[in-house]
Write an enzyme that holds these catalytic residues in place. Structure first.
Site, PDB file in Angstrom:
ATOM      1  N   HIS A  62      10.766  -6.012  -3.118  1.00  0.00           N
ATOM      2  CA  HIS A  62       9.986  -6.521  -1.976  1.00  0.00           C
ATOM      3  C   HIS A  62       9.777  -8.032  -2.166  1.00  0.00           C
ATOM      4  CE1 HIS A  62       5.713  -6.329   0.087  1.00  0.00           C
ATOM      5  NE2 HIS A  62       6.560  -7.096   0.759  1.00  0.00           N
ATOM      6  N   ASP A  84       3.037   0.121   2.395  1.00  0.00           N
ATOM      7  CA  ASP A  84       2.725  -0.532   1.119  1.00  0.00           C
ATOM      8  C   ASP A  84       1.316  -1.110   1.163  1.00  0.00           C
ATOM      9  OD1 ASP A  84       2.762  -1.958  -1.242  1.00  0.00           O
ATOM     10  OD2 ASP A  84       4.396  -3.308  -0.668  1.00  0.00           O
ATOM     11  N   MET A 124       8.296 -11.402  -1.298  1.00  0.00           N
ATOM     12  CA  MET A 124       7.220 -12.108  -0.584  1.00  0.00           C
ATOM     13  C   MET A 124       7.383 -13.582  -0.920  1.00  0.00           C
ATOM     14  SD  MET A 124       4.270  -9.298  -1.395  1.00  0.00           S
ATOM     15  CE  MET A 124       5.285  -8.516  -2.636  1.00  0.00           C
TER      16      MET A 124
HETATM   17  C1  DX5 Z   1       0.961  -6.111  -2.320  1.00  0.00           C
HETATM   18  C2  DX5 Z   1       2.196  -5.443  -2.845  1.00  0.00           C
HETATM   19  C3  DX5 Z   1       2.045  -4.002  -3.130  1.00  0.00           C
HETATM   20  C4  DX5 Z   1       0.989  -3.661  -4.156  1.00  0.00           C
HETATM   21  C5  DX5 Z   1       0.377  -2.357  -3.788  1.00  0.00           C
HETATM   22  O1  DX5 Z   1       1.280  -7.354  -1.849  1.00  0.00           O
HETATM   23  O2  DX5 Z   1       3.259  -5.579  -1.916  1.00  0.00           O
HETATM   24  O3  DX5 Z   1       3.297  -3.402  -3.466  1.00  0.00           O
HETATM   25  O4  DX5 Z   1       1.486  -3.562  -5.468  1.00  0.00           O
HETATM   26  O5  DX5 Z   1      -0.646  -2.065  -4.665  1.00  0.00           O
HETATM   27  P1  DX5 Z   1      -1.733  -0.940  -4.346  1.00  0.00           P
HETATM   28  O6  DX5 Z   1      -0.990   0.369  -4.227  1.00  0.00           O
HETATM   29  O7  DX5 Z   1      -2.624  -1.010  -5.524  1.00  0.00           O
HETATM   30  O8  DX5 Z   1      -2.410  -1.315  -3.071  1.00  0.00           O
HETATM   31 ZN    ZN Z   2       5.123  -4.412  -2.278  1.00  0.00          ZN
END
Ligand code: DX5
Ligand code: ZN
Length: 218
Positions: free
Chosen positions: A64, A173, A66
């Site tokens: 993923h 997510d 970002m």
């Molecule tokens: C946040 C990430 C997620 C994160 C989710 O920006 O993209 O993948 O790790 O974590 P939880 O499940 O703890 O919300």
């Molecule tokens: Zn993520």
């Protein structure tokens, strides 16, 4: 539904062991969060870490991105062993060029929308992607609360795919746990990411099994 534990909540000093632990616990994919400190206000891992942990499991790597310029890093993450690469529609790279580049490397492309982005923004790309990732928190950090009000976007994407005869997976997510996964399952989600819900659970296998069983209760 399938479960992709997010390494963001693992012990970073023992990432290889954590991957083995979560693989044995029954994970379907491994979710790796790449942040550039610019697109989101946090810094995490880059392609060198992805490559370093790749030998610890045969599970698919769901990467993923970002980051502001995903197109510039597709080769690096493909070389590192990504099986799926998702990038944000809100990023700076041209979405079509990014999808084409991901496909040209034999990797499955996915497109991500932040909470404020309407589902319709990704409709023009639905016939070109393997997956759509609907964020259920503001991207950047683990351990935030699930935004149930994102579920209409999941239903809208699923409905648009059905209307056009497209087979596109929908992933969510952020904030997924045994308590919140029911809403995602009811909306038709195929894959859920879970960071703290799995890695901080007392029994990871039990946590994963509970998420996997969620759509059988709908
Ligand atoms: C946040 C990430 C997620 C994160 C989710 O920006 O993209 O993948 O790790 O974590 P939880 O499940 O703890 O919300
Ligand atoms: Zn993520």
């Amino acid at each position: 539904m399938k479960v992709a534990p997010s390494l963001l909540s693992c012990n970073f000093a023992r990432m290889g062991d954590e991957i083995i632990r979560i693989d044995k616990a029954g994970a379907d994919l491994i979710h790796l969060d790449v942040m550039d400190g610019h697109f989101v206000p946090n810094l995490t891992i880059g392609p060198a870490i992805v490559a370093a942990v790749r030998p610890f499991t045969a599970l698919p790597f769901d990467v993923h991105l970002m980051i502001d310029y995903p197109l510039d890093y597709i080769d690096a993450f493909a070389d590192a062993g990504a099986d799926i690469i998702t990038f944000h529609i809100e990023a700076m790279s041209d979405p079509l060029a990014t999808i084409d580049k991901i496909r040209s490397r034999g990797v499955k492309p996915g497109i991500v929308i932040k909470p404020a982005t309407p589902a319709s923004d990704i409709f023009p790309y639905l016939d070109k992607v393997y997956m759509v990732l609907v964020m259920t928190v503001e991207p950047g950090f683990g351990g935030q609360s699930f935004m149930a009000d994102m579920m209409p976007k999941v239903t809208a994407i699923k409905a648009e795919c059905a209307r056009r005869g497209l087979d596109v997976l929908v992933e969510v997510d952020g904030g997924i746990s045994e308590k919140t996964v029911g809403a995602a399952a009811a909306a038709g989600v195929d894959i859920c990411v879970s960071g703290t819900g799995v890695f901080k659970a007392e029994d990871a296998a039990k946590a994963i099994a509970a998420l996997q069983a969620s759509d059988r209760k709908v």
